[in-house]
Design an enzyme around this catalytic site. Structure first.
Site, PDB file in Angstrom:
ATOM      1  N   GLU A 128      24.206  -9.385 -27.518  1.00  0.00           N
ATOM      2  CA  GLU A 128      24.556  -9.279 -28.941  1.00  0.00           C
ATOM      3  C   GLU A 128      23.833 -10.354 -29.768  1.00  0.00           C
ATOM      4  O   GLU A 128      23.364 -10.087 -30.880  1.00  0.00           O
ATOM      5  CB  GLU A 128      26.081  -9.427 -29.073  1.00  0.00           C
ATOM      6  CG  GLU A 128      26.617  -9.573 -30.476  1.00  0.00           C
ATOM      7  CD  GLU A 128      26.686  -8.268 -31.241  1.00  0.00           C
ATOM      8  OE1 GLU A 128      26.113  -7.255 -30.777  1.00  0.00           O
ATOM      9  OE2 GLU A 128      27.298  -8.281 -32.321  1.00  0.00           O
ATOM     10  N   THR A 181      21.581  -5.979 -40.951  1.00  0.00           N
ATOM     11  CA  THR A 181      22.586  -7.029 -40.755  1.00  0.00           C
ATOM     12  C   THR A 181      22.083  -8.352 -41.333  1.00  0.00           C
ATOM     13  O   THR A 181      22.825  -9.063 -42.020  1.00  0.00           O
ATOM     14  CB  THR A 181      22.918  -7.192 -39.255  1.00  0.00           C
ATOM     15  OG1 THR A 181      23.347  -5.926 -38.757  1.00  0.00           O
ATOM     16  CG2 THR A 181      24.032  -8.198 -39.047  1.00  0.00           C
TER      17      THR A 181
END
Lengths: 307, 307
Positions: A128, A181
């Site tokens: 991640e 993001t």
């Protein structure tokens, strides 16, 4: 056993007031990952379906996470991965967390489960971290373990789970627009005034209390956000209209999922949730954006072996 | 009925991470207020015991709160008040909230309860606002209603209560040093970084979850504070030593009560709580400060009529 297929669910992070803290898993969408043990020591991304993912194992979150896991358990085993995504990266539904969680969960199983599922968290976070350029657990924990998770502390990593009412339903609204993001992060303030921070943690207390006590009135009031929503909603076409529709149709909590463009909306019954769907569809048809609507309970399983 | 005596409890606000948000009531210390209906329309502070309080009804929190209540219900009734305090103002235990809550609660009763106890909150807050120069409810709500309260919102005022474990005990440590609320406020930062704010609301989630689930390990970790404790602890002699003692004797949560100098410490049983008391006494004897130690359950009654 040399081959396994794992399902690892999508998830909703932030949940309004719980920026970088809350995350829950949903049912029915996520990553299906088929993992085969190899005779050599290579990690190979065999195939990606449903989205274009990096083939280079040094750039794919699944293999990056697995590499960090194998290093920890001192193994030089090799694996091939076929990743089938039922939702796109960049949706705000924890796509990279699903891939990383499912891959590490599956490999741990093929290795004979030397670690507990909870102990896999740091390795999943490595994957991640590569995708989001920072160390987050709010999508990773639900993708791996299911449920509604609270990341209490990052150093040391400390995550706990909160029960959710049985009848709680969630509608995911995913208009097909790109929100990076990194771009969504750049918009955020660097500091908060004490009164704003106070309001945020008072609402955090409200969400937790509402989940324990099934107080939907409190949940509805408490799912709000002073940090991300004010700036990020501008990146999501139709946001204010969707929010108004949800409010008018009995939603008990609505906000941006992760860094968007997906939105989530809590409901206490199926009928109200179903009644709003045609209106959202009509809105995005008018706005000219593809739309995915998905209804789900809270997923309490996290990553599971399906074959 | 023309005369009544009310007990209104002391309370612990902030509770570590819940700055301006959390507050719970304690048992056994607080204000005893005897209220007599008068034949004229005056509010008179007849007598104060246990502390020197303003006699001028325009400067006494009890009469200020009652005046605002009477104005709301359109009454020109008059009352005399005798206030007996079992703890000093400036203790960090919500002294002004106790006086204001008890006075309004008692007068409402003498008037035949035209308002519910919860509906008295705004008037009690008027008294508190005079004392603290700002509009707070974190001591007012527990002094009036008891229990563990969360001030979710100030505008509109929205307060909810959280259940607490039956066996939870609290030790109050009150060294007799002066900490002015205004001075303690001035030390606080004006803003928080997002990571600091995130840690604070993650701990807020931890405290609420711990109270619902009786998870004392989680409670202990979550009762912490990045805003007030780092600066205010310097105003409290012996703070670090007390904190260490509590940790060594099984405390499941320790921090400053309100703006200090009082401290609170949660325990899960009487024995551990009792075992630490002589050590705290010895410490403050050495430091040359008078000390009040008080042990209590969480008070779930708030203000009550005692005769």
């Amino acid at each position: 056993m040399d081959q396994i297929t794992v399902f690892s669910p999508a998830s909703v992070a932030n949940v309004g007031c719980g920026y970088d803290t809350f995350g829950f898993a949903i049912e029915g969408i996520g990553d299906f990952i088929t993992i085969c043990k190899r005779s050599d020591d290579q990690l190979v991304i065999e195939q990606s379906k449903g989205a274009i993912l990096p083939n280079n194992p040094k750039e794919n979150v699944a293999s990056i996470a697995v590499e960090s896991y194998l290093k920890h358990i001192n193994s030089n085993a090799g694996f091939s991965f076929t990743i089938t995504k039922s939702f796109k990266p960049g949706s705000g539904l924890g796509s990279s967390a699903s891939s990383a969680a499912g891959a590490v969960f599956g490999v741990n199983h093929l290795m004979g489960n030397p670690l507990s599922t909870r102990d896999l968290l740091p390795f999943v976070m490595e994957g991640e971290a590569f995708a989001s350029k920072s160390y987050h657990a709010d999508n990773v924990a639900p993708a791996l373990m299911g449920g509604f998770n609270v990341v209490r502390s990052y150093e040391p990593l400390d995550i706990f789970q909160v029960p959710t009412p049985n009848d709680l339903r969630v509608l995911i609204i995913f208009p097909d627009v790109e929100v990076k993001t990194s771009e969504a992060k750049a918009l955020l303030p660097k500091t908060l005034s004490i009164p704003d921070a106070r309001n945020q943690w008072a609402n955090v207390a409200g969400v937790i209390s509402a989940l324990y006590s099934s107080d939907y009135n409190l949940l509805k009031k408490s799912v709000s956000d002073v940090i991300a929503e004010p700036v990020r909603k501008k990146l999501i076409p139709g946001y204010e209209e969707v929010k108004r529709m949800m409010c008018e149709h009995g939603s008990v909590g609505f906000n941006i999922s992760g860094s968007g463009p997906s939105m989530f909306s809590f409901f206490r019954n199926e009928q109200e949730m179903e009644s709003v769907k045609p209106k959202v569809q009509a809105l995005y048809q008018k706005l000219g954006h593809e739309l995915m609507l998905h209804t789900s309970k809270i997923n309490h399983h996290g990553s599971i072996i399906i074959s």
